[in-house]
Design a protein around this motif. Structure first.
Motif, PDB file in Angstrom:
ATOM      1  N   ALA A  23      26.809  57.744  -4.998  1.00 49.51           N
ATOM      2  CA  ALA A  23      25.740  58.743  -4.886  1.00 49.51           C
ATOM      3  C   ALA A  23      25.486  59.127  -3.437  1.00 49.51           C
ATOM      4  O   ALA A  23      25.065  60.247  -3.148  1.00 49.51           O
ATOM      5  N   ALA A  24      25.739  58.188  -2.511  1.00 51.33           N
ATOM      6  CA  ALA A  24      25.484  58.467  -1.096  1.00 51.33           C
ATOM      7  C   ALA A  24      26.564  59.342  -0.476  1.00 51.33           C
ATOM      8  O   ALA A  24      26.295  60.068   0.494  1.00 51.33           O
ATOM      9  N   ALA A  25      27.773  59.284  -1.007  1.00 56.31           N
ATOM     10  CA  ALA A  25      28.918  59.963  -0.381  1.00 56.31           C
ATOM     11  C   ALA A  25      28.678  61.447  -0.109  1.00 56.31           C
ATOM     12  O   ALA A  25      28.873  61.914   1.016  1.00 56.31           O
ATOM     13  N   PRO A  26      28.231  62.240  -1.091  1.00 59.85           N
ATOM     14  CA  PRO A  26      28.037  63.670  -0.804  1.00 59.85           C
ATOM     15  C   PRO A  26      26.904  63.926   0.184  1.00 59.85           C
ATOM     16  O   PRO A  26      26.899  64.960   0.865  1.00 59.85           O
ATOM     17  N   GLN A  27      25.952  63.005   0.284  1.00 58.25           N
ATOM     18  CA  GLN A  27      24.839  63.199   1.207  1.00 58.25           C
ATOM     19  C   GLN A  27      25.288  63.104   2.662  1.00 58.25           C
ATOM     20  O   GLN A  27      24.668  63.708   3.544  1.00 58.25           O
ATOM     21  N   VAL A  28      26.333  62.327   2.909  1.00 57.02           N
ATOM     22  CA  VAL A  28      26.829  62.171   4.286  1.00 57.02           C
ATOM     23  C   VAL A  28      28.188  62.854   4.470  1.00 57.02           C
ATOM     24  O   VAL A  28      28.875  62.631   5.469  1.00 57.02           O
ATOM     25  N   PHE A  29      28.589  63.653   3.466  1.00 61.76           N
ATOM     26  CA  PHE A  29      29.810  64.461   3.528  1.00 61.76           C
ATOM     27  C   PHE A  29      31.060  63.590   3.750  1.00 61.76           C
ATOM     28  O   PHE A  29      31.933  63.888   4.562  1.00 61.76           O
ATOM     29  N   LEU A  30      31.126  62.487   2.994  1.00 58.55           N
ATOM     30  CA  LEU A  30      32.265  61.584   3.066  1.00 58.55           C
ATOM     31  C   LEU A  30      32.746  61.285   1.646  1.00 58.55           C
ATOM     32  O   LEU A  30      32.019  61.475   0.677  1.00 58.55           O
ATOM     33  N   SER A  31      33.982  60.803   1.553  1.00 61.69           N
ATOM     34  CA  SER A  31      34.481  60.332   0.265  1.00 61.69           C
ATOM     35  C   SER A  31      33.888  58.951  -0.007  1.00 61.69           C
ATOM     36  O   SER A  31      33.407  58.264   0.903  1.00 61.69           O
ATOM     37  N   GLN A  32      33.954  58.536  -1.279  1.00 63.22           N
ATOM     38  CA  GLN A  32      33.431  57.224  -1.622  1.00 63.22           C
ATOM     39  C   GLN A  32      34.177  56.123  -0.878  1.00 63.22           C
ATOM     40  O   GLN A  32      33.574  55.142  -0.418  1.00 63.22           O
ATOM     41  N   SER A  33      35.471  56.285  -0.715  1.00 60.73           N
ATOM     42  CA  SER A  33      36.258  55.266  -0.007  1.00 60.73           C
ATOM     43  C   SER A  33      35.881  55.204   1.471  1.00 60.73           C
ATOM     44  O   SER A  33      35.842  54.120   2.072  1.00 60.73           O
ATOM     45  N   ALA A  34      35.570  56.365   2.061  1.00 66.25           N
ATOM     46  CA  ALA A  34      35.158  56.391   3.467  1.00 66.25           C
ATOM     47  C   ALA A  34      33.801  55.715   3.645  1.00 66.25           C
ATOM     48  O   ALA A  34      33.569  55.008   4.631  1.00 66.25           O
ATOM     49  N   VAL A  35      32.892  55.936   2.684  1.00 66.59           N
ATOM     50  CA  VAL A  35      31.587  55.271   2.730  1.00 66.59           C
ATOM     51  C   VAL A  35      31.772  53.759   2.641  1.00 66.59           C
ATOM     52  O   VAL A  35      31.164  52.992   3.393  1.00 66.59           O
ATOM     53  N   SER A  36      32.636  53.329   1.726  1.00 67.86           N
ATOM     54  CA  SER A  36      32.904  51.904   1.559  1.00 67.86           C
ATOM     55  C   SER A  36      33.473  51.299   2.839  1.00 67.86           C
ATOM     56  O   SER A  36      33.085  50.196   3.249  1.00 67.86           O
ATOM     57  N   GLU A  37      34.356  52.028   3.489  1.00 65.58           N
ATOM     58  CA  GLU A  37      34.954  51.533   4.727  1.00 65.58           C
ATOM     59  C   GLU A  37      33.908  51.439   5.836  1.00 65.58           C
ATOM     60  O   GLU A  37      33.897  50.478   6.615  1.00 65.58           O
ATOM     61  N   GLN A  38      33.024  52.424   5.912  1.00 65.03           N
ATOM     62  CA  GLN A  38      31.963  52.369   6.924  1.00 65.03           C
ATOM     63  C   GLN A  38      31.047  51.173   6.689  1.00 65.03           C
ATOM     64  O   GLN A  38      30.634  50.503   7.645  1.00 65.03           O
ATOM     65  N   MET A  39      30.733  50.888   5.443  1.00 65.00           N
ATOM     66  CA  MET A  39      29.875  49.744   5.152  1.00 65.00           C
ATOM     67  C   MET A  39      30.579  48.429   5.465  1.00 65.00           C
ATOM     68  O   MET A  39      29.959  47.467   5.938  1.00 65.00           O
ATOM     69  N   ARG A  40      31.886  48.384   5.233  1.00 64.81           N
ATOM     70  CA  ARG A  40      32.639  47.181   5.574  1.00 64.81           C
ATOM     71  C   ARG A  40      32.605  46.941   7.081  1.00 64.81           C
ATOM     72  O   ARG A  40      32.382  45.810   7.545  1.00 64.81           O
ATOM     73  N   LYS A  41      32.808  48.002   7.857  1.00 68.24           N
ATOM     74  CA  LYS A  41      32.801  47.871   9.311  1.00 68.24           C
ATOM     75  C   LYS A  41      31.413  47.501   9.837  1.00 68.24           C
ATOM     76  O   LYS A  41      31.280  46.711  10.777  1.00 68.24           O
ATOM     77  N   LEU A  42      30.367  48.074   9.216  1.00 68.50           N
ATOM     78  CA  LEU A  42      29.010  47.762   9.655  1.00 68.50           C
ATOM     79  C   LEU A  42      28.673  46.296   9.387  1.00 68.50           C
ATOM     80  O   LEU A  42      28.070  45.620  10.233  1.00 68.50           O
ATOM     81  N   GLU A  43      29.055  45.794   8.209  1.00 64.51           N
ATOM     82  CA  GLU A  43      28.800  44.386   7.894  1.00 64.51           C
ATOM     83  C   GLU A  43      29.606  43.474   8.817  1.00 64.51           C
ATOM     84  O   GLU A  43      29.126  42.414   9.234  1.00 64.51           O
ATOM     85  N   GLU A  44      30.803  43.898   9.152  1.00 61.05           N
ATOM     86  CA  GLU A  44      31.625  43.132  10.087  1.00 61.05           C
ATOM     87  C   GLU A  44      30.965  43.092  11.463  1.00 61.05           C
ATOM     88  O   GLU A  44      30.918  42.053  12.128  1.00 61.05           O
ATOM     89  N   ARG A  45      30.439  44.227  11.874  1.00 61.77           N
ATOM     90  CA  ARG A  45      29.744  44.307  13.169  1.00 61.77           C
ATOM     91  C   ARG A  45      28.467  43.455  13.156  1.00 61.77           C
ATOM     92  O   ARG A  45      28.144  42.795  14.148  1.00 61.77           O
ATOM     93  N   ALA A  46      27.747  43.485  12.015  1.00 60.32           N
ATOM     94  CA  ALA A  46      26.504  42.723  11.906  1.00 60.32           C
ATOM     95  C   ALA A  46      26.752  41.227  11.729  1.00 60.32           C
ATOM     96  O   ALA A  46      25.867  40.415  11.993  1.00 60.32           O
ATOM     97  N   GLY A  47      27.932  40.880  11.245  1.00 59.66           N
ATOM     98  CA  GLY A  47      28.266  39.468  11.061  1.00 59.66           C
ATOM     99  C   GLY A  47      27.653  38.855   9.823  1.00 59.66           C
ATOM    100  O   GLY A  47      27.576  37.625   9.708  1.00 59.66           O
TER     101      GLY A  47
END
Length: 288
Positions: A23-47
């Motif tokens: 549901a978030a993907a169209p709000q930020v103009f990204l594909s679902q896979s791109a959103v998932s990748e961004q969340m993976r990187k953010l969690e990695e950054r946050a530890g």
């Protein structure tokens, strides 16, 4: 030193508010896979994990809830900086209603700083009970309403979708050093019975069969704080209501466990002006 990525934070906020990556993907103009990748990187950054995933969607973890508040403030400030550089100043008249439970010892200072930061905004502030704020907002008396909701106590479906600006725990409070006398009715201090926290407290004590007597009814939180500090009894209040002479009751006090409360801006009305929408964003960044 690692830095937070604003685009990842923007996507994170969209995911939490939408309740799912899809549901978030169209709000930020990204594909679902791109959103998932961004969340993976953010969690990695946050530890640490920031989202819990289930068939029903996603929800923030405890760490994610903390990050959500930071992210909303950072994004609002980043947007504000861009508008400032473009010469897009905030200008107009704003009618704001705030519950008197919201940071009672700091609210005047926070509003003063807002007035200094946005001198072209004519701010009219009413400090009221949440029920009166919600009724007045529905009738168009205010442009923005900031009310308090008790966790697990329902509310409108529309309001439930609005992220909390701030969350606090409730606590049993009394004068510093006060201890509850076992076997005696609790001397309860409250606001008028139109107050949702008054209604919740009375209902909870009756459900748990805790004997009590209303010893004092204050007109506002400031009066309740004074009565507590004077040792007149005990009250159920949110944590930012702690002040000089008032403390949480030390355990064991034998009183029921309490939930948290959330402070929310009431949902935007249909046809809301761009000025009010921008003011809501900026207030959310400055009032947390």
């Amino acid at each position: 030193m690692q830095m937070m990525d604003l685009e990842q934070l923007r996507t994170f906020v969209a995911v939490v508010e939408a309740g799912s990556l899809t549901a978030a993907a169209p709000q930020v103009f990204l594909s679902q896979s791109a959103v998932s990748e961004q969340m993976r990187k953010l969690e990695e950054r946050a530890g640490q994990s920031l989202l819990t995933r289930s068939k029903a969607g996603v929800a923030p973890t405890a760490a994610g809830t903390r990050l959500l508040g930071h992210a909303q403030r950072l994004l609002a400030l980043a947007d504000e900086a861009l508008r400032d550089l473009r010469g897009e100043t905030l200008q107009g008249e704003l009618r704001l209603a705030v519950t008197d439970y919201f940071r009672p010892g700091e609210l005047a200072r926070l509003l003063g700083r807002l007035g200094e930061r946005y001198p072209q905004v004519r701010l009219h502030v009413s400090v009221m009970k949440s029920g009166a704020i919600e009724a007045g907002y529905a009738q168009g008396q205010f442009d923005l309403g900031l009310s308090m909701r008790i966790a697990g106590q329902g509310g409108s479906a529309a309001a439930a979708k609005v992220p909390a600006l701030r969350r606090e725990s409730l606590a049993w409070m009394g004068a510093t050093g006060l201890r509850v006398a076992r076997g005696e009715p609790l001397r309860l201090l409250v606001l008028p019975d139109t107050c949702s926290l008054h209604q919740f407290t009375i209902k909870l004590l009756k459900q748990r069969r805790v004997p009590f007597a209303v010893a004092h009814v204050a007109s506002g939180v400031a009066g309740l704080q004074s009565a507590l500090a004077a040792g007149l009894g005990v009250a159920c209040l949110n944590e930012s209501s702690l002040c000089e002479g008032v403390a949480r009751l030390p355990p064991p006090h034998g009183l029921p466990a309490l939930p948290s409360v959330g402070f929310h801006f009431l949902p935007p009305r249909r046809g809301e002006s761009e000025f009010v929408a921008r003011a809501r964003e900026l207030l959310a960044a400055h009032l947390v």
